[in-house]
Design a protein around this motif. Structure first.
Motif, PDB file in Angstrom:
ATOM      1  N   GLN A 278       0.805  -1.228   0.000  1.00  0.00           N
ATOM      2  CA  GLN A 278       0.000   0.000   0.000  1.00  0.00           C
ATOM      3  C   GLN A 278       0.837   1.276   0.000  1.00  0.00           C
ATOM      4  O   GLN A 278       0.303   2.351  -0.251  1.00  0.00           O
TER       5      GLN A 278
ATOM      6  N   GLU B 182       4.352   2.253  13.085  1.00  0.00           N
ATOM      7  CA  GLU B 182       3.267   1.268  13.038  1.00  0.00           C
ATOM      8  C   GLU B 182       3.766  -0.117  12.621  1.00  0.00           C
ATOM      9  O   GLU B 182       3.078  -1.109  12.827  1.00  0.00           O
ATOM     10  N   TYR B 183       4.951  -0.183  12.023  1.00  0.00           N
ATOM     11  CA  TYR B 183       5.449  -1.492  11.577  1.00  0.00           C
ATOM     12  C   TYR B 183       6.603  -2.013  12.426  1.00  0.00           C
ATOM     13  O   TYR B 183       7.245  -2.992  12.081  1.00  0.00           O
TER      14      TYR B 183
ATOM     15  N   ARG C 162       9.798  -8.723  14.246  1.00  0.00           N
ATOM     16  CA  ARG C 162       9.524 -10.155  14.179  1.00  0.00           C
ATOM     17  C   ARG C 162      10.202 -10.779  12.966  1.00  0.00           C
ATOM     18  O   ARG C 162      10.813 -11.842  13.053  1.00  0.00           O
TER      19      ARG C 162
ATOM     20  N   THR D 217      -1.855 -15.000   6.857  1.00  0.00           N
ATOM     21  CA  THR D 217      -2.182 -13.602   7.119  1.00  0.00           C
ATOM     22  C   THR D 217      -0.920 -12.787   7.349  1.00  0.00           C
ATOM     23  O   THR D 217      -0.809 -11.645   6.923  1.00  0.00           O
TER      24      THR D 217
ATOM     25  N   ALA E  19       0.692 -11.871   4.155  1.00  0.00           N
ATOM     26  CA  ALA E  19      -0.101 -10.827   3.505  1.00  0.00           C
ATOM     27  C   ALA E  19       0.166  -9.469   4.148  1.00  0.00           C
ATOM     28  O   ALA E  19       0.361  -8.465   3.463  1.00  0.00           O
ATOM     29  N   ASN E  20       0.201  -9.467   5.485  1.00  0.00           N
ATOM     30  CA  ASN E  20       0.455  -8.206   6.186  1.00  0.00           C
ATOM     31  C   ASN E  20       1.846  -7.661   5.869  1.00  0.00           C
ATOM     32  O   ASN E  20       2.021  -6.466   5.649  1.00  0.00           O
TER      33      ASN E  20
ATOM     34  N   ASN F  87       1.739  -6.259   2.260  1.00  0.00           N
ATOM     35  CA  ASN F  87       0.939  -5.051   2.119  1.00  0.00           C
ATOM     36  C   ASN F  87       1.605  -3.861   2.803  1.00  0.00           C
ATOM     37  O   ASN F  87       1.524  -2.730   2.339  1.00  0.00           O
TER      38      ASN F  87
ATOM     39  N   THR G  38      -4.146  -6.762  -4.430  1.00  0.00           N
ATOM     40  CA  THR G  38      -5.404  -6.777  -3.688  1.00  0.00           C
ATOM     41  C   THR G  38      -6.520  -7.432  -4.482  1.00  0.00           C
ATOM     42  O   THR G  38      -7.532  -7.844  -3.920  1.00  0.00           O
TER      43      THR G  38
ATOM     44  N   LEU H 122      -2.629 -12.142  -2.105  1.00  0.00           N
ATOM     45  CA  LEU H 122      -1.930 -11.584  -0.937  1.00  0.00           C
ATOM     46  C   LEU H 122      -1.691 -12.626   0.135  1.00  0.00           C
ATOM     47  O   LEU H 122      -0.621 -12.698   0.726  1.00  0.00           O
ATOM     48  N   THR H 123      -2.721 -13.438   0.395  1.00  0.00           N
ATOM     49  CA  THR H 123      -2.564 -14.421   1.467  1.00  0.00           C
ATOM     50  C   THR H 123      -1.818 -15.660   0.987  1.00  0.00           C
ATOM     51  O   THR H 123      -1.436 -16.496   1.786  1.00  0.00           O
TER      52      THR H 123
END
Lengths: 482, 562
Positions: free
Chosen positions: A96, A109-110, A116, A313, A316-317, A320, A339, A361-362
């Motif tokens: 994004q 935010e990341y 991780r 997920t 995907a995260n 994105n 997307t 994405l996933t």
């Protein structure tokens, strides 16, 4: 030995990140560096810490500096913090934030997500050193022993690379995670490494070669996708690590290749045509090709597991958010957002193995895994060329993705290497024809006798075509006793 | 948010709260002497509804129904169990919390009811510890996220495996834009007394906190290496058992299946019947008083087992309430009626009071208390109608005090020669059945006249007819038969015309005057905030976090603070 009270971080730790002036990183390293050396002594190659090893050291990132060869004692190896040069105007290339300038600092935010990613990558680096620590004692030659140690010190340096990022960008949490990387131990019941394949034993040299071929290639794929990261320091770090990772896969591919070559030559010399005539072939002191296939059948599925669940997920995260891309992201011709698109994923549907279109994405883990499989298949083909060239009628094959899996869609079913589903009973009967049995293991172990004379090679492996650093195969790559 | 109703799995017609260990799909209950193990091993394909998989020991209402059943059985069927090990049957995963896809695809009403039942079941664990000496140890062998950690929080002792990876977390805010709403926020600061700034940090870290910091911040009680886990768990289980007050015999009583029949217009049990008037949106719940006197002694009570009148009433009533709450959303008013001899009800109260030291009487009292509490937090208008032939005495009178309004007939109905209805107080009204706020229903009712319950206590056993009951403030209205029909009809029609949401809010606020407890905070403050958030686009809109979860796409928030 390094003087830990007065480490000169500008010379003893080759770096292009201004280490000597970076108070934040220095504070982290002051604590971490002694712990790292303790770890290396406890968990690094066993029995050869005082030997002089002809090692490649990266002292800078330019073509002249990244491969300096000399005799080094491993604890004195200059681990180094080296990042690929910064590209002017680099952008986030997917997700994004596509088109925004690449981040030079961690976006708040990341932060957790990035940490991780780095911790998981970092955890694999020391793990393989731990897994391989006993192998020096049974090295089939000084050349192979040196390659093992080269791989080991570079995994150690890769740990430094990840720890640098943790210290530099993740504050106190980063320092704590860096400590934890030294605390976990491969295969330890209480503090295991994070990923399954890194807790498995590497019991013999064929396993080591398979590991460097298959599992280090997963490392390559992970580094390739992290090299795409919109977080520029991570991208630059991984790009430089990739130059070293190539050598590890070279060790694996040529290692298995030399085993195959030796087996085929020995069979020919003895006039054995049937590659399945194990008794006769083993009597020659070489590893029969069906057993090589079984080893492959062990390592490939274990490495597929490292790619995680088919539908993820997290993946995907990460994508994105612009943190972890696809293999060769910038060369792919699509919208780099994913997307709207789908990707076919092999799944178990009503007891059948079928392709199912999933949101792209996933399904990113699958895409990377498919790229990985293609990469593996090329290497396996090169092994098959060696077999064909020697005139032996045998082919090595990658097993089906449903075979012998512990993670994901196929973890609860049994399948043959060609992907036919089996009942529990049939699997129990057939298992030893697909995977190494205990007697196969004992046979390989019986061959693992050290060969420490310069220029000599154990009977189950062919000498290399050329040596390291343009040296010959007879060169004394390791001076075991000074 | 799609408000479409999900389809129940396997063609089920309604959510059923009755199950038994042989039928469990998600839990394994095993008992060894005074230690029980309750292992969560969720069957991925065993979701209550269609359309999602319960991965990584995530749960839905169906999983919690089994837990609720197991907790009940531990109280009644295993009176000798002193320690319960709450653990996972899966490797390196404790519990990933409520299933997100289930939440994302559920109607608002289902989400709210699911959370309420989950909260009640969590409270059951603490009730067992506090009142029955059944101590809980939670063995966190891997990730305990969200509702998984909230489950752990109910235990007396939380053990976390110290493997450098296993963490406890409440990731709802950063990950899902909702709250750890089944007690999580409340228990972290109120029960475990985690410092509020630490709690703020903890509740905003998606991956949670592991190892030493988890212990230092009191998020867990103990860190144990994997290799020693089994031994240490056994040790702790023994220690807790040694300190337990539970002194039951080896054999309990069997909670036999309820005798239950559903029809289009209700459900009937042996002692409880529910009749639904769909046009009026009213359910009338009638409870039959005992037909016989209490058993001669405790042994006779045990011999009656699940047929012991107060226990059978409690079980049937509990099931009826749960059925109405979860399957009959449009039935907005519940009318409680009773039928039988008030004296006999009072005799049972006296029996239970004089045998309260006996394990079974003790469990029955606490169960009845829990059923009444469930009624207190039900989002329906509750009315009691006290008419001739009824037996609102003691325990059953608590239903009248739980009601939002009580109507009592003064005198008789024309053509009905049964004696005038009476309300009777017994020991049951003065202690054994406290509400969530820690007060009895009478103390709560007379919060402005604190001397009143004491005065009433002196008048136990008297039969208060309608005019007296009204004068004493025990009923809302005493009405004679001329006014009765019209007053009741107008009230029900008026009630049915109000917004169900505002009624739910009104009733929930008026029912609990007096002090706050952890329980009232969970059901009022935390639940209300959660249910507000559950309505907001930031959580449930097309671009909200619940809907976007798992797609890899970032949620889009309305950044204005409200």
């Amino acid at each position: 030995m390094l003087d830990l009270i007065n480490v000169d971080y500008s010379t003893q730790i080759p770096n292009n990140v201004g280490l000597a002036e970076d108070r934040q990183v220095l504070r982290g390293l002051e604590r971490w560096h002694p712990g790292y050396l303790d770890w290396w002594k406890d968990m690094g190659p066993e029995g050869f810490q005082e030997s002089l090893v002809y090692l490649r050291t990266a002292v800078s990132v330019d073509p002249k500096g990244w491969a300096k060869f000399d005799y080094v004692r491993m604890p004195e190896y200059r681990w180094g913090v080296l990042l690929a040069p910064q590209e002017e105007g680099r952008k986030v290339n997917f997700g994004q934030h596509i088109g925004e300038p690449a981040w030079q600092e961690v976006p708040g935010e990341y932060r957790a997500m990035l940490r991780r990613l780095i911790v998981i990558q970092g955890d694999t680096e020391p793990a393989s050193v731990e897994q391989q620590r006993h192998l020096g004692k049974t090295a089939p030659s000084l050349y192979d022993m040196r390659n093992l140690f080269q791989v080991n010190v570079e995994e150690g340096r890769h740990l430094w690379a990840m720890v640098y990022l943790l210290h530099k960008y993740f504050g106190r949490d980063g320092r704590e995670e860096a400590e934890e990387l030294l605390r976990r131990r491969s295969g330890d019941a209480d503090h295991p490494r994070m990923l399954g394949a890194f807790n498995e034993a590497t019991p013999d040299w064929l396993s080591f070669f398979m590991f460097t071929f298959f599992t280090d290639r997963d490392g390559k794929m992970q580094l390739e996708s992290l090299a795409q990261s919109g977080f520029d320091p991570l991208s630059r770090t991984c790009r430089f690590m990739l130059t070293e990772e190539a050598h590890h896969m070279f060790v694996g591919e040529t290692g298995v290749g030399r085993v195959i070559e030796r087996t085929c030559k020995a069979m020919k010399e003895a006039g054995i045509e049937d590659p399945n005539d194990l008794t006769k072939i083993r009597a020659l002191g070489v590893i029969d090709l069906p057993t090589v296939q079984k080893k492959l059948n062990t390592h490939y599925p274990l490495t597929l597991d490292l790619f995680g669940s088919e539908i993820s997920t997290n993946a995907a995260n990460f994508y994105n958010a612009g943190l972890k891309g696809r293999f060769e992201e910038t060369k792919i011709d699509d919208d780099h957002r994913l997307t709207e698109s789908t990707y076919p994923v092999l799944k178990l549907v009503n007891g059948e193995i079928r392709n199912v279109d999933e949101p792209a994405l996933t399904a990113l883990n699958m895409r990377l895994r498919d790229d990985y499989t293609n990469d593996c298949a090329k290497g396996v083909e090169r092994w098959n060329k060696i077999i064909a060239k020697e005139g032996v009628n045998f082919r090595l094959e990658l097993p089906h993705v449903a075979f012998n899996r512990q993670i994901g869609e196929f973890r609860d079913v049994h399948a043959t290497p060609s992907g036919v589903l089996l009942s529990d009973g049939d699997w129990a009967k057939a298992r030893d024809s697909y995977l190494p049995s205990s007697s196969d293991g004992e046979f390989i172990e019986s061959l693992m006798q050290p060969q420490t004379e310069p220029g000599k090679y154990a009977g189950w492996i062919a000498p290399p075509r050329i040596g390291i650093d343009s040296k010959s195969g007879e060169f004394e790559y390791v001076k075991i006793h000074e | 948010m799609a408000e479409h109703e999900r389809k129940l799995a396997s063609g089920a017609e309604r959510i059923d709260f009755q199950t038994s260990p042989e039928a469990y799909r998600h839990w394994k209950l095993s008992v060894d002497g005074d230690i029980a193990s309750l292992a969560m091993d969720v069957d991925e394909n065993g979701g209550l509804f269609e359309g999602y998989q319960l991965k990584l020991n995530s749960y839905d209402l169906g999983v919690d129904i089994e837990l609720f059943d197991a907790l009940q059985r531990l109280r009644f069927e295993y009176p000798s169990v002193k320690t319960v090990l709450l653990r996972s049957g899966k490797d390196r995963v404790f519990c990933a919390g409520a299933n997100i896809r289930m939440l994302a695809g559920s109607s608002h009403a289902h989400k709210v009811n699911f959370c309420k039942f989950t909260n009640e079941t969590r409270n059951y664990i603490e009730d067992a510890s506090e009142n029955s000496g059944q101590k809980f140890i939670c063995v966190v062998n891997g990730t305990a996220a969200g509702g998984g950690y909230e489950l752990a929080l109910t235990a007396d002792h939380i053990m976390l495996v110290d493997d450098g990876t296993a963490a406890v977390s409440l990731p709802e805010v950063p990950l899902l834009a909702v709250l750890p709403g089944t007690g999580g926020l409340t228990r972290v600061v109120d029960k475990r007394k985690v410092r509020r700034d630490h709690a703020d940090v903890f509740c905003t870290i998606e991956e949670g906190i592991k190892g030493r910091r988890a212990r230092d911040w009191r998020l867990v009680d103990e860190l144990v290496p994997q290799s020693r886990m089994q031994d240490v768990v056994a040790e702790r289980a023994k220690e807790l058992a040694a300190g337990s007050t539970r002194q039951g015999p080896a054999e309990g009583i069997k909670l036999t299946p309820l005798n239950r029949a559903f029809s289009d217009d209700g459900v009937s049990y042996d002692l409880v019947s529910v009749e639904i008037d769909r046009a009026q949106r009213v359910a009338t719940i009638t409870i039959k008083g005992p037909e016989q006197s209490p058993p001669a002694d405790a042994d006779a009570m045990v011999a009656q087992g699940a047929a012991f009148w107060p226990l059978q009433v409690a079980r049937e009533l509990d099931d009826a309430i749960l059925h109405l709450r979860n399957n009959e959303f449009e039935i907005g008013t519940w009318i409680f009626k009773t039928a039988g001899e008030g004296d006999r009800v009072a005799a049972y109260d006296t029996f239970l009071d004089s045998h309260k030291g006996h394990w079974l009487a003790h469990e029955v009292l606490h169960f009845f208390k829990r059923v009444l509490k469930r009624i207190d937090v039900s989002s329906r208008t509750i009315v009691a109608m006290i008419e001739p032939g009824s037996c609102f005495a003691g325990a059953l009178a608590e239903l009248a005090f739980a009601a939002d309004r009580t109507y009592m007939l003064i005198g008789q109905f024309e053509g009905d020669n049964r004696p005038e209805a009476a309300l009777m107080l017994t020991p049951a009204n003065f202690g054994p059945y406290p509400m969530g706020n820690g007060l009895t229903r009478l103390e709560t009712r007379f919060y402005g006249e604190p001397e009143k319950p004491g005065e009433l206590a002196a008048r136990q056993g008297e039969k208060f007819e309608g005019d007296v009951a009204e004068e004493l403030g025990l009923v809302t209205y005493g009405l004679d038969d001329i006014d009765w029909a019209d007053e009741v009809r107008v009230f029900l029609e008026e009630r049915a015309s109000f917004s169900p949401d505002s009624l739910t809010g009104l009733e929930a606020n008026l029912r609990f005057p007096g002090p706050e407890t952890m329980e009232t905070k969970i059901f009022a403050r935390l639940t209300a905030w959660q249910n507000w958030i559950f309505q907001r686009p930031n959580a449930v809109g097309e671009e909200g976090a619940l809907r976007r979860y798992g797609t890899g796409q970032k949620p889009v928030y309305d950044m204005r603070r409200v």
